[in-house]
Design a protein around this motif. Structure first.
Motif, PDB file in Angstrom:
ATOM      1  N   VAL A 115      35.911  33.510  -5.504  1.00 16.86           N
ATOM      2  CA  VAL A 115      35.072  32.320  -5.367  1.00 16.86           C
ATOM      3  C   VAL A 115      35.669  31.244  -6.250  1.00 16.86           C
ATOM      4  O   VAL A 115      36.029  31.506  -7.405  1.00 16.86           O
ATOM      5  CB  VAL A 115      33.621  32.590  -5.816  1.00 16.86           C
ATOM      6  N   CYS A 116      35.777  30.022  -5.723  1.00 19.10           N
ATOM      7  CA  CYS A 116      36.352  28.926  -6.491  1.00 19.10           C
ATOM      8  C   CYS A 116      35.464  27.695  -6.451  1.00 19.10           C
ATOM      9  O   CYS A 116      34.660  27.508  -5.525  1.00 19.10           O
ATOM     10  CB  CYS A 116      37.727  28.545  -5.943  1.00 19.10           C
ATOM     11  N   ILE A 155      40.882  24.118   1.276  1.00 21.42           N
ATOM     12  CA  ILE A 155      39.473  23.922   1.643  1.00 21.42           C
ATOM     13  C   ILE A 155      38.908  22.716   0.897  1.00 21.42           C
ATOM     14  O   ILE A 155      38.219  21.861   1.474  1.00 21.42           O
ATOM     15  CB  ILE A 155      38.652  25.181   1.314  1.00 21.42           C
ATOM     16  N   TRP A 156      39.202  22.638  -0.405  1.00 20.30           N
ATOM     17  CA  TRP A 156      38.676  21.525  -1.205  1.00 20.30           C
ATOM     18  C   TRP A 156      39.312  20.203  -0.818  1.00 20.30           C
ATOM     19  O   TRP A 156      38.654  19.157  -0.875  1.00 20.30           O
ATOM     20  CB  TRP A 156      38.866  21.826  -2.687  1.00 20.30           C
ATOM     21  N   LEU A 213      42.608  34.015   2.791  1.00 24.67           N
ATOM     22  CA  LEU A 213      41.854  33.424   3.893  1.00 24.67           C
ATOM     23  C   LEU A 213      40.555  32.889   3.315  1.00 24.67           C
ATOM     24  O   LEU A 213      39.720  33.655   2.842  1.00 24.67           O
ATOM     25  CB  LEU A 213      41.582  34.468   4.975  1.00 24.67           C
ATOM     26  N   ALA A 214      40.385  31.554   3.309  1.00 29.24           N
ATOM     27  CA  ALA A 214      39.256  30.918   2.629  1.00 29.24           C
ATOM     28  C   ALA A 214      38.407  30.103   3.593  1.00 29.24           C
ATOM     29  O   ALA A 214      38.883  29.618   4.623  1.00 29.24           O
ATOM     30  CB  ALA A 214      39.758  30.016   1.502  1.00 29.24           C
ATOM     31  N   ALA A 215      37.135  29.936   3.225  1.00 29.91           N
ATOM     32  CA  ALA A 215      36.193  29.134   4.005  1.00 29.91           C
ATOM     33  C   ALA A 215      35.285  28.367   3.046  1.00 29.91           C
ATOM     34  O   ALA A 215      35.074  28.787   1.905  1.00 29.91           O
ATOM     35  CB  ALA A 215      35.366  30.020   4.937  1.00 29.91           C
ATOM     36  N   PRO A 216      34.725  27.240   3.500  1.00 28.82           N
ATOM     37  CA  PRO A 216      33.907  26.392   2.618  1.00 28.82           C
ATOM     38  C   PRO A 216      32.450  26.828   2.539  1.00 28.82           C
ATOM     39  O   PRO A 216      31.896  27.392   3.492  1.00 28.82           O
ATOM     40  CB  PRO A 216      34.013  25.020   3.287  1.00 28.82           C
ATOM     41  N   VAL A 217      31.836  26.535   1.392  1.00 33.96           N
ATOM     42  CA  VAL A 217      30.402  26.740   1.193  1.00 33.96           C
ATOM     43  C   VAL A 217      29.785  25.384   0.881  1.00 33.96           C
ATOM     44  O   VAL A 217      30.246  24.676  -0.030  1.00 33.96           O
ATOM     45  CB  VAL A 217      30.127  27.720   0.028  1.00 33.96           C
ATOM     46  N   PHE A 218      28.744  25.020   1.633  1.00 37.78           N
ATOM     47  CA  PHE A 218      28.083  23.733   1.474  1.00 37.78           C
ATOM     48  C   PHE A 218      26.651  23.922   0.970  1.00 37.78           C
ATOM     49  O   PHE A 218      26.033  24.956   1.221  1.00 37.78           O
ATOM     50  CB  PHE A 218      28.044  22.982   2.808  1.00 37.78           C
ATOM     51  N   ASP A 219      26.137  22.902   0.270  1.00 33.38           N
ATOM     52  CA  ASP A 219      24.751  22.964  -0.180  1.00 33.38           C
ATOM     53  C   ASP A 219      23.842  22.281   0.841  1.00 33.38           C
ATOM     54  O   ASP A 219      24.281  21.956   1.952  1.00 33.38           O
ATOM     55  CB  ASP A 219      24.593  22.362  -1.578  1.00 33.38           C
ATOM     56  N   HIS A 220      22.580  22.055   0.455  1.00 35.19           N
ATOM     57  CA  HIS A 220      21.595  21.493   1.384  1.00 35.19           C
ATOM     58  C   HIS A 220      21.938  20.070   1.809  1.00 35.19           C
ATOM     59  O   HIS A 220      21.442  19.581   2.825  1.00 35.19           O
ATOM     60  CB  HIS A 220      20.209  21.500   0.743  1.00 35.19           C
ATOM     61  N   ARG A 221      22.803  19.405   1.049  1.00 38.24           N
ATOM     62  CA  ARG A 221      23.217  18.041   1.386  1.00 38.24           C
ATOM     63  C   ARG A 221      24.484  18.031   2.241  1.00 38.24           C
ATOM     64  O   ARG A 221      25.021  16.968   2.526  1.00 38.24           O
ATOM     65  CB  ARG A 221      23.452  17.246   0.102  1.00 38.24           C
ATOM     66  N   LEU A 224      30.340  20.021  -0.220  1.00 38.43           N
ATOM     67  CA  LEU A 224      31.103  21.208  -0.594  1.00 38.43           C
ATOM     68  C   LEU A 224      30.817  21.574  -2.050  1.00 38.43           C
ATOM     69  O   LEU A 224      30.985  20.753  -2.946  1.00 38.43           O
ATOM     70  CB  LEU A 224      32.597  20.939  -0.407  1.00 38.43           C
ATOM     71  N   VAL A 225      30.368  22.802  -2.263  1.00 38.49           N
ATOM     72  CA  VAL A 225      30.061  23.250  -3.626  1.00 38.49           C
ATOM     73  C   VAL A 225      30.867  24.482  -4.022  1.00 38.49           C
ATOM     74  O   VAL A 225      30.825  24.901  -5.182  1.00 38.49           O
ATOM     75  CB  VAL A 225      28.559  23.548  -3.789  1.00 38.49           C
ATOM     76  N   GLY A 226      31.578  25.060  -3.093  1.00 39.22           N
ATOM     77  CA  GLY A 226      32.350  26.248  -3.411  1.00 39.22           C
ATOM     78  C   GLY A 226      33.223  26.662  -2.247  1.00 39.22           C
ATOM     79  O   GLY A 226      33.104  26.142  -1.129  1.00 39.22           O
ATOM     80  N   SER A 227      34.093  27.603  -2.511  1.00 36.91           N
ATOM     81  CA  SER A 227      34.909  28.199  -1.454  1.00 36.91           C
ATOM     82  C   SER A 227      35.020  29.690  -1.741  1.00 36.91           C
ATOM     83  O   SER A 227      35.089  30.092  -2.897  1.00 36.91           O
ATOM     84  CB  SER A 227      36.304  27.560  -1.391  1.00 36.91           C
ATOM     85  N   ILE A 228      34.985  30.472  -0.692  1.00 38.96           N
ATOM     86  CA  ILE A 228      35.134  31.918  -0.836  1.00 38.96           C
ATOM     87  C   ILE A 228      36.349  32.362  -0.031  1.00 38.96           C
ATOM     88  O   ILE A 228      36.757  31.678   0.921  1.00 38.96           O
ATOM     89  CB  ILE A 228      33.882  32.691  -0.391  1.00 38.96           C
ATOM     90  N   ALA A 229      36.919  33.491  -0.413  1.00 36.80           N
ATOM     91  CA  ALA A 229      38.120  33.938   0.283  1.00 36.80           C
ATOM     92  C   ALA A 229      38.333  35.427   0.090  1.00 36.80           C
ATOM     93  O   ALA A 229      37.839  36.029  -0.859  1.00 36.80           O
ATOM     94  CB  ALA A 229      39.338  33.178  -0.231  1.00 36.80           C
ATOM     95  N   ILE A 230      39.081  35.985   1.022  1.00 35.77           N
ATOM     96  CA  ILE A 230      39.618  37.325   0.824  1.00 35.77           C
ATOM     97  C   ILE A 230      41.098  37.162   0.484  1.00 35.77           C
ATOM     98  O   ILE A 230      41.775  36.264   0.992  1.00 35.77           O
ATOM     99  CB  ILE A 230      39.440  38.240   2.049  1.00 35.77           C
TER     100      ILE A 230
END
Length: 264
Positions: A115-116, A155-156, A213-221, A224-230
């Protein structure tokens, strides 16, 4: 209230730092109190004159870091501290909010999970969950990653601040391996692909033989608040990942994003 110079105030710390030091200590002291504090109480606790503390409190109050009760004249921490604290907390909340999902992702793929978050001008690994393979990775929490040469970074750059993306693309792009993207046009073209498909990879771009392999994590707005990856060897996560791997990572990121929303 009189504002005579306090000859003792400058003795607390080296020149140029004592004023800020005292102001920050005043804020910290008020945050730790269970009830509003009187001027004399604050001054006594910090070992400074009431005149000096008063000047700091006036400035802090003007910026919202301190508030004064109109009836009692006592001081307490201001609402701005709560606002800033909430903004900072959201940067790191993804780790606790996503832990169960991340463990599931690790179990389903067998690969290490990271997680980044972008903190100030750096991309920081917040969490690493080792995979089920014999390979262990040294990207411990606190590790800094290159924006242009990592799947997390792409991602960022693709979904985050446009100002950051422009600055990175127009700056020096260090070659970590022969496969690292080192030209502006190539990086921007890669980011276009990332935006279109919603995930990123960086095969051999940081370490030869390793892919992420990464994908974005977004908040309610939808920010982008984070990225997760394997993360794994390219024999397990090929340059063109298996469709099931993509579904698992993207699906996990989407579920974490939904968990960070305040409404359905």
């Amino acid at each position: 209230m009189p504002t005579k110079p306090d000859p003792d105030a400058a003795k607390a710390a080296p020149a140029g730092t004592s004023t800020l030091d005292l102001a920050l200590r005043a804020v910290e002291y008020l945050v730790q109190q269970s009830r509003p504090a009187a001027l004399a109480q604050i001054a006594g606790a910090l070992g400074a004159s009431k005149a000096t503390i008063y000047r700091h409190l006036v400035t802090l109050q003007r910026h919202g870091f301190v508030r004064q009760d109109a009836e009692t004249g006592r001081y307490e921490a201001g609402i701005k501290l709560m606002v800033l604290g909430e903004a900072l907390r959201q940067r790191f909340d993804i780790v606790s909010a996503a832990r169960e999902e991340l463990m599931t992702l690790r179990d389903r793929t067998g690969q290490a999970v990271t997680v980044c978050a972008a903190i100030d001008a750096e991309l920081i690994v917040l969490e690493l969950i080792q995979g089920r393979t014999l390979i262990e990775f040294a990207t411990r929490p606190g590790t800094r990653l290159a924006f242009h040469a990592s799947a997390h970074g792409k991602i960022w750059l693709a979904f985050g601040s446009q100002e950051r993306t422009a600055a990175i693309a127009n700056g020096e792009l260090k070659a970590w391996t022969p496969a690292t993207i080192v030209t502006r046009d190539a990086l921007l073209a890669d980011l276009d692909v990332v935006r279109e498909r919603g995930w990123a990879t960086a095969p051999d771009e940081v370490i030869t033989g390793v892919n992420t392999l990464a994908a974005p994590v977004f908040d309610h707005r939808q920010i982008l608040v984070g990225s997760i990856a394997i993360v794994g060897a390219t024999q397990f996560i090929p340059p063109e990942p298996d469709p099931e791997q993509i579904r698992e990572v993207v699906g996990s990121a989407a579920r974490i994003s939904r968990g960070l929303t305040w409404k359905d």
